[in-house]
Design a protein around this motif. Sequence first.
Motif, PDB file in Angstrom:
ATOM      1  N   THR A  79      73.297  26.921  19.560  1.00 44.88           N
ATOM      2  CA  THR A  79      74.469  27.515  19.806  1.00 44.88           C
ATOM      3  C   THR A  79      74.749  28.989  19.579  1.00 44.88           C
ATOM      4  OG1 THR A  79      74.733  26.637  17.477  1.00 44.88           O
ATOM      5  CG2 THR A  79      75.363  25.176  19.183  1.00 44.88           C
ATOM      6  N   LYS A  80      73.579  29.553  19.127  1.00 47.07           N
ATOM      7  CA  LYS A  80      73.394  30.947  18.669  1.00 47.07           C
ATOM      8  C   LYS A  80      74.096  31.967  19.706  1.00 47.07           C
ATOM      9  CE  LYS A  80      69.708  30.657  15.305  1.00 47.07           C
ATOM     10  NZ  LYS A  80      68.514  30.068  15.195  1.00 47.07           N
ATOM     11  N   ASN A  81      73.771  31.634  20.935  1.00 49.62           N
ATOM     12  CA  ASN A  81      74.209  32.750  21.793  1.00 49.62           C
ATOM     13  C   ASN A  81      75.321  31.875  22.923  1.00 49.62           C
ATOM     14  OD1 ASN A  81      72.724  34.887  21.078  1.00 49.62           O
ATOM     15  ND2 ASN A  81      70.815  33.811  22.043  1.00 49.62           N
ATOM     16  N   ALA A  82      75.813  30.836  22.366  1.00 48.89           N
ATOM     17  CA  ALA A  82      76.738  29.793  23.269  1.00 48.89           C
ATOM     18  C   ALA A  82      78.317  30.645  23.237  1.00 48.89           C
ATOM     19  CB  ALA A  82      76.536  28.715  22.890  1.00 48.89           C
ATOM     20  N   THR A  83      78.610  30.259  24.406  1.00 46.25           N
ATOM     21  CA  THR A  83      79.936  30.884  24.609  1.00 46.25           C
ATOM     22  C   THR A  83      80.858  29.816  23.549  1.00 46.25           C
ATOM     23  OG1 THR A  83      80.584  29.352  26.307  1.00 46.25           O
ATOM     24  CG2 THR A  83      79.887  31.787  26.798  1.00 46.25           C
ATOM     25  N   PRO A  84      82.197  30.390  23.069  1.00 47.00           N
ATOM     26  CA  PRO A  84      83.098  29.318  22.365  1.00 47.00           C
ATOM     27  C   PRO A  84      82.987  27.964  22.951  1.00 47.00           C
ATOM     28  CG  PRO A  84      83.792  31.558  22.155  1.00 47.00           C
ATOM     29  CD  PRO A  84      82.660  31.582  23.216  1.00 47.00           C
ATOM     30  N   SER A  85      83.405  28.151  24.413  1.00 48.19           N
ATOM     31  CA  SER A  85      83.668  26.900  25.229  1.00 48.19           C
ATOM     32  C   SER A  85      82.352  26.103  25.112  1.00 48.19           C
ATOM     33  CB  SER A  85      83.852  27.335  26.678  1.00 48.19           C
ATOM     34  OG  SER A  85      84.206  25.836  27.190  1.00 48.19           O
ATOM     35  N   HIS A  86      81.121  26.709  25.422  1.00 43.89           N
ATOM     36  CA  HIS A  86      80.136  25.826  25.648  1.00 43.89           C
ATOM     37  C   HIS A  86      79.378  25.174  24.201  1.00 43.89           C
ATOM     38  CE1 HIS A  86      75.564  25.384  26.163  1.00 43.89           C
ATOM     39  NE2 HIS A  86      75.909  24.502  26.778  1.00 43.89           N
ATOM     40  N   ARG A  87      79.994  26.103  22.881  1.00 46.55           N
ATOM     41  CA  ARG A  87      79.579  25.728  21.654  1.00 46.55           C
ATOM     42  C   ARG A  87      80.495  24.446  21.359  1.00 46.55           C
ATOM     43  NH1 ARG A  87      80.648  30.083  19.156  1.00 46.55           N
ATOM     44  NH2 ARG A  87      78.330  30.701  18.887  1.00 46.55           N
ATOM     45  N   GLY A  88      81.742  24.712  21.962  1.00 47.32           N
ATOM     46  CA  GLY A  88      82.463  23.263  21.282  1.00 47.32           C
ATOM     47  C   GLY A  88      82.022  22.199  22.194  1.00 47.32           C
ATOM     48  N   HIS A  89      81.719  22.322  23.264  1.00 48.89           N
ATOM     49  CA  HIS A  89      81.116  21.217  24.184  1.00 48.89           C
ATOM     50  C   HIS A  89      79.953  20.526  23.388  1.00 48.89           C
ATOM     51  CE1 HIS A  89      79.708  18.564  27.302  1.00 48.89           C
ATOM     52  NE2 HIS A  89      78.576  19.121  27.412  1.00 48.89           N
ATOM     53  N   ILE A  90      79.025  21.326  23.005  1.00 48.96           N
ATOM     54  CA  ILE A  90      77.854  20.733  22.212  1.00 48.96           C
ATOM     55  C   ILE A  90      78.250  20.038  21.021  1.00 48.96           C
ATOM     56  CG2 ILE A  90      75.911  21.427  20.725  1.00 48.96           C
ATOM     57  CD1 ILE A  90      75.661  23.938  22.883  1.00 48.96           C
ATOM     58  N   GLU A  91      79.185  20.793  20.207  1.00 49.40           N
ATOM     59  CA  GLU A  91      79.773  20.004  18.917  1.00 49.40           C
ATOM     60  C   GLU A  91      80.662  18.837  19.275  1.00 49.40           C
ATOM     61  OE1 GLU A  91      82.327  22.774  17.416  1.00 49.40           O
ATOM     62  OE2 GLU A  91      80.602  23.934  16.375  1.00 49.40           O
ATOM     63  N   ARG A  92      81.359  18.576  20.450  1.00 47.76           N
ATOM     64  CA  ARG A  92      81.826  17.505  20.809  1.00 47.76           C
ATOM     65  C   ARG A  92      80.553  16.159  21.155  1.00 47.76           C
ATOM     66  NH1 ARG A  92      85.404  20.830  22.851  1.00 47.76           N
ATOM     67  NH2 ARG A  92      84.299  20.666  24.735  1.00 47.76           N
ATOM     68  N   ALA A  93      79.791  16.723  21.820  1.00 44.66           N
ATOM     69  CA  ALA A  93      78.699  15.813  22.272  1.00 44.66           C
ATOM     70  C   ALA A  93      77.940  15.396  20.908  1.00 44.66           C
ATOM     71  CB  ALA A  93      77.803  16.559  23.195  1.00 44.66           C
ATOM     72  N   ALA A  94      77.712  16.455  20.191  1.00 43.34           N
ATOM     73  CA  ALA A  94      76.888  15.751  18.883  1.00 43.34           C
ATOM     74  C   ALA A  94      77.575  14.932  17.931  1.00 43.34           C
ATOM     75  CB  ALA A  94      76.839  17.292  17.945  1.00 43.34           C
ATOM     76  N   ILE A  95      78.901  14.851  18.044  1.00 51.93           N
ATOM     77  CA  ILE A  95      79.833  13.697  17.243  1.00 51.93           C
ATOM     78  C   ILE A  95      79.843  12.530  18.276  1.00 51.93           C
ATOM     79  CG2 ILE A  95      82.086  13.132  16.724  1.00 51.93           C
ATOM     80  CD1 ILE A  95      82.572  16.281  16.080  1.00 51.93           C
ATOM     81  N   ASN A  96      79.966  12.557  19.562  1.00 48.87           N
ATOM     82  CA  ASN A  96      79.954  11.466  20.291  1.00 48.87           C
ATOM     83  C   ASN A  96      78.954  10.559  20.445  1.00 48.87           C
ATOM     84  OD1 ASN A  96      81.919   9.870  22.185  1.00 48.87           O
ATOM     85  ND2 ASN A  96      80.722  10.674  23.768  1.00 48.87           N
ATOM     86  N   THR A  97      77.813  11.647  20.710  1.00 49.91           N
ATOM     87  CA  THR A  97      76.496  10.654  21.053  1.00 49.91           C
ATOM     88  C   THR A  97      76.134   9.482  19.916  1.00 49.91           C
ATOM     89  OG1 THR A  97      75.588  12.618  22.328  1.00 49.91           O
ATOM     90  CG2 THR A  97      74.163  10.993  21.262  1.00 49.91           C
TER      91      THR A  97
END
Length: 121
Positions: A79-97
């Motif tokens: 997530t270091k170079n991720a856009t805010p939108s991409h970072r949000g997607h990763i965070e939601r997937a990390a919770i949902n998975t």
Amino acid sequence: MLPKEEKRKCSTFPLRTGCFPVGLARDWKVSVNEAKETVKRWYNGREEVLRWQEARKKEAQSIGCVYTLLGRARTFPSTKNATPSHRGHIERAAINTPVQGSAADVAMCAMLEISKNARLQ
């Protein structure tokens, strides 16, 4: 705009699986401020849920993956170079998975047990 009771019912699943206020505002056709207030009220009294969600986000950021109950891993890009939108997607997937994946783990175990039992087939 959704009626209050319908919003209450609709908020439980998205919030526990990591939906953010902007997404709720869009889905409910309300202001972001109203959605933020709803999120704040939902977490009131559920601090352990918020702590668990934050831990999954940190896990995804620090080791690049999260796990289900049976240890299946889902990996994520940095997530270091991720856009805010991409970072949000990763965070939601990390919770949902872990939530969805663990439910699948339980269902798989049940199906395996059913397949072993002649009475249940």
